[in-house]
Design an enzyme around this catalytic site. Structure first.
Site, PDB file in Angstrom:
ATOM      1  N   LYS A  43       1.169  -1.168  -0.059  1.00 59.32           N
ATOM      2  CA  LYS A  43       0.200  -0.166   0.123  1.00 59.32           C
ATOM      3  C   LYS A  43       0.996   1.303   0.023  1.00 59.32           C
ATOM      4  O   LYS A  43       0.284   2.346  -0.175  1.00 59.32           O
ATOM      5  CB  LYS A  43      -0.682  -0.193   1.089  1.00 59.32           C
ATOM      6  CG  LYS A  43      -1.884  -1.533   1.238  1.00 59.32           C
ATOM      7  CD  LYS A  43      -2.575  -1.222   2.665  1.00 59.32           C
ATOM      8  CE  LYS A  43      -2.602  -2.190   3.246  1.00 59.32           C
ATOM      9  NZ  LYS A  43      -3.537  -2.325   4.913  1.00 59.32           N
ATOM     10  N   GLY A  44       2.013   1.079   0.549  1.00 55.90           N
ATOM     11  CA  GLY A  44       3.045   2.014   0.450  1.00 55.90           C
ATOM     12  C   GLY A  44       2.950   2.555  -0.755  1.00 55.90           C
ATOM     13  O   GLY A  44       3.618   4.750  -0.441  1.00 55.90           O
ATOM     14  N   GLU A 100       7.443   2.521  -6.329  1.00 54.82           N
ATOM     15  CA  GLU A 100       7.539   2.554  -5.049  1.00 54.82           C
ATOM     16  C   GLU A 100       7.791   3.170  -4.197  1.00 54.82           C
ATOM     17  O   GLU A 100       8.766   3.938  -4.469  1.00 54.82           O
ATOM     18  CB  GLU A 100       8.861   0.755  -5.118  1.00 54.82           C
ATOM     19  CG  GLU A 100       9.613   0.755  -3.942  1.00 54.82           C
ATOM     20  CD  GLU A 100       8.652  -0.756  -3.474  1.00 54.82           C
ATOM     21  OE1 GLU A 100       7.265  -0.700  -2.896  1.00 54.82           O
ATOM     22  OE2 GLU A 100       8.760  -2.097  -3.003  1.00 54.82           O
ATOM     23  N   ASP A 101       7.572   2.617  -2.628  1.00 55.63           N
ATOM     24  CA  ASP A 101       8.008   3.498  -1.811  1.00 55.63           C
ATOM     25  C   ASP A 101       9.178   3.652  -1.310  1.00 55.63           C
ATOM     26  O   ASP A 101       9.815   4.976  -1.456  1.00 55.63           O
ATOM     27  CB  ASP A 101       7.266   3.880  -1.195  1.00 55.63           C
ATOM     28  CG  ASP A 101       6.821   2.276  -0.347  1.00 55.63           C
ATOM     29  OD1 ASP A 101       7.797   1.262  -0.549  1.00 55.63           O
ATOM     30  OD2 ASP A 101       6.103   2.145   0.817  1.00 55.63           O
ATOM     31  N   ASP A 104      15.013  -1.092   0.435  1.00 57.43           N
ATOM     32  CA  ASP A 104      15.617  -1.073   1.626  1.00 57.43           C
ATOM     33  C   ASP A 104      16.640  -2.344   1.119  1.00 57.43           C
ATOM     34  O   ASP A 104      18.156  -1.747   0.890  1.00 57.43           O
ATOM     35  CB  ASP A 104      14.656  -1.309   2.690  1.00 57.43           C
ATOM     36  CG  ASP A 104      15.773  -2.110   3.907  1.00 57.43           C
ATOM     37  OD1 ASP A 104      16.301  -0.165   4.757  1.00 57.43           O
ATOM     38  OD2 ASP A 104      15.679  -3.128   4.293  1.00 57.43           O
ATOM     39  N   LYS A 132      18.004   3.948   0.181  1.00 61.37           N
ATOM     40  CA  LYS A 132      18.879   3.467   1.669  1.00 61.37           C
ATOM     41  C   LYS A 132      19.876   2.917   1.022  1.00 61.37           C
ATOM     42  O   LYS A 132      19.230   1.350   1.286  1.00 61.37           O
ATOM     43  CB  LYS A 132      18.248   2.448   1.952  1.00 61.37           C
ATOM     44  CG  LYS A 132      16.915   3.340   2.790  1.00 61.37           C
ATOM     45  CD  LYS A 132      16.133   3.138   4.317  1.00 61.37           C
ATOM     46  CE  LYS A 132      15.596   3.469   4.948  1.00 61.37           C
ATOM     47  NZ  LYS A 132      14.612   2.463   6.154  1.00 61.37           N
ATOM     48  N   PHE A 153      14.686   4.676   9.861  1.00 57.69           N
ATOM     49  CA  PHE A 153      12.957   4.240   9.170  1.00 57.69           C
ATOM     50  C   PHE A 153      12.209   5.404   9.353  1.00 57.69           C
ATOM     51  O   PHE A 153      11.897   6.336  10.189  1.00 57.69           O
ATOM     52  CB  PHE A 153      12.835   3.688  10.630  1.00 57.69           C
ATOM     53  CG  PHE A 153      11.355   2.693  10.194  1.00 57.69           C
ATOM     54  CD1 PHE A 153      11.003   1.747   9.142  1.00 57.69           C
ATOM     55  CD2 PHE A 153      10.297   2.861  10.045  1.00 57.69           C
ATOM     56  CE1 PHE A 153      10.252   0.831   9.215  1.00 57.69           C
ATOM     57  CE2 PHE A 153       8.898   2.788  10.088  1.00 57.69           C
ATOM     58  CZ  PHE A 153       9.168   1.513   9.113  1.00 57.69           C
ATOM     59  N   ASP A 160       4.078   3.240   6.799  1.00 56.97           N
ATOM     60  CA  ASP A 160       3.676   3.288   7.071  1.00 56.97           C
ATOM     61  C   ASP A 160       4.045   2.399   8.570  1.00 56.97           C
ATOM     62  O   ASP A 160       5.986   1.962   8.246  1.00 56.97           O
ATOM     63  CB  ASP A 160       2.279   2.620   7.531  1.00 56.97           C
ATOM     64  CG  ASP A 160       2.736   1.225   7.300  1.00 56.97           C
ATOM     65  OD1 ASP A 160       3.612   0.478   6.559  1.00 56.97           O
ATOM     66  OD2 ASP A 160       2.633  -0.252   7.881  1.00 56.97           O
ATOM     67  N   ARG A 166       0.188   6.626   7.434  1.00 56.47           N
ATOM     68  CA  ARG A 166       0.617   6.686   5.755  1.00 56.47           C
ATOM     69  C   ARG A 166      -0.086   8.476   5.354  1.00 56.47           C
ATOM     70  O   ARG A 166       0.382   9.002   4.238  1.00 56.47           O
ATOM     71  CB  ARG A 166      -0.027   5.638   5.571  1.00 56.47           C
ATOM     72  CG  ARG A 166       0.588   5.237   5.107  1.00 56.47           C
ATOM     73  CD  ARG A 166      -0.867   3.369   4.121  1.00 56.47           C
ATOM     74  NE  ARG A 166      -0.210   2.005   5.036  1.00 56.47           N
ATOM     75  CZ  ARG A 166       0.508   1.073   4.686  1.00 56.47           C
ATOM     76  NH1 ARG A 166       1.450   1.843   4.293  1.00 56.47           N
ATOM     77  NH2 ARG A 166       0.686  -0.111   5.267  1.00 56.47           N
TER      78      ARG A 166
END
Ligand code: 5GP
Ligand code: MG
Length: 180
Positions: A43-44, A100-101, A104, A132, A153, A160, A166
């Site tokens: 959902k990000g 993509e949000d 990582d 990142k 983070f 979220d 969000r």
């Protein structure tokens, strides 16, 4: 605001980032043959994708995928499951741009890109709002990057922690007291 130790990317900067990334995608896709399909990684990526698509001038269609990677709290896990897939008979005509949000470890997009190529997509590229690079477990390079960030983070603008934050219009660093 007390859960947020600081704002990392303001709403104004996010607006500049999405404008720039949209221009890069426009430039690269303006003469492409076939359909252009943005693939939102739920959902990000919802907020980023919504802002990004409004700024594109090339005509796009949208699809959504959902992935679960087992992990807990602020670490993403290594086992990836596809909960919602792209389901189109014309996938061979589709130039997919996975939205993509944040990247990582790189495991999620490595898995997803291979999956979409295996399904027969005409082409697959990726765009991420945040990256990142210091956290990579696999060598994955994305085609378009909003901003590289340090190993903190972050939440907000779609991202979220335990399904919260969000709706924030900025990207902030979550205070470690919230999760430790
Ligand atoms: P990876 O690249 O490790 O496979 O996974 C990326 C996913 O981990 C992202 O789509 C996101 O769901 C989650 N993730 C990684 N870092 C962060 C972060 O700083 N904040 C939030 N909210 N999610 C993160
Ligand atoms: Mg994600």
């Amino acid at each position: 605001m007390s859960d947020i130790s600081r704002v990392l990317i303001s709403a104004e900067e996010l607006d500049r980032i999405t404008t720039r990334v949209a221009a890069e995608i426009d430039r690269d896709y303006k003469d492409v043959e076939g359909r252009i399909v943005l693939v939102c990684v739920l959902k990000g990526s919802i907020v980023f994708m919504g802002d990004l698509m409004k700024k594109l001038t090339v005509p796009v269609e949208i699809e959504c995928v959902r992935i679960s990677s087992y992990g807990s709290g602020t670490t993403s896990g290594g086992r990836i499951n596809l909960l919602l897939d792209v389901d189109r008979a014309d996938i061979g005509e589709c130039n997919l741009i996975v939205v993509e949000d944040i990247i990582d470890s790189g495991l999620t997009l490595t898995f997803l890109v291979k999956h979409l190529i295996d399904k027969g997509a005409k082409s697959v590229r990726t765009v991420t709002l945040l990256d990142k690079p210091s956290r990579r477990k696999v060598d994955f390079k994305t085609d378009y990057v909003g901003k590289e960030i340090p190993d903190e983070f972050v939440i907000g603008y779609g991202l979220d922690y335990d399904e919260r934050y969000r709706e924030l219009p900025y990207v902030g660093i979550l205070d470690p007291s919230v999760y430790s």
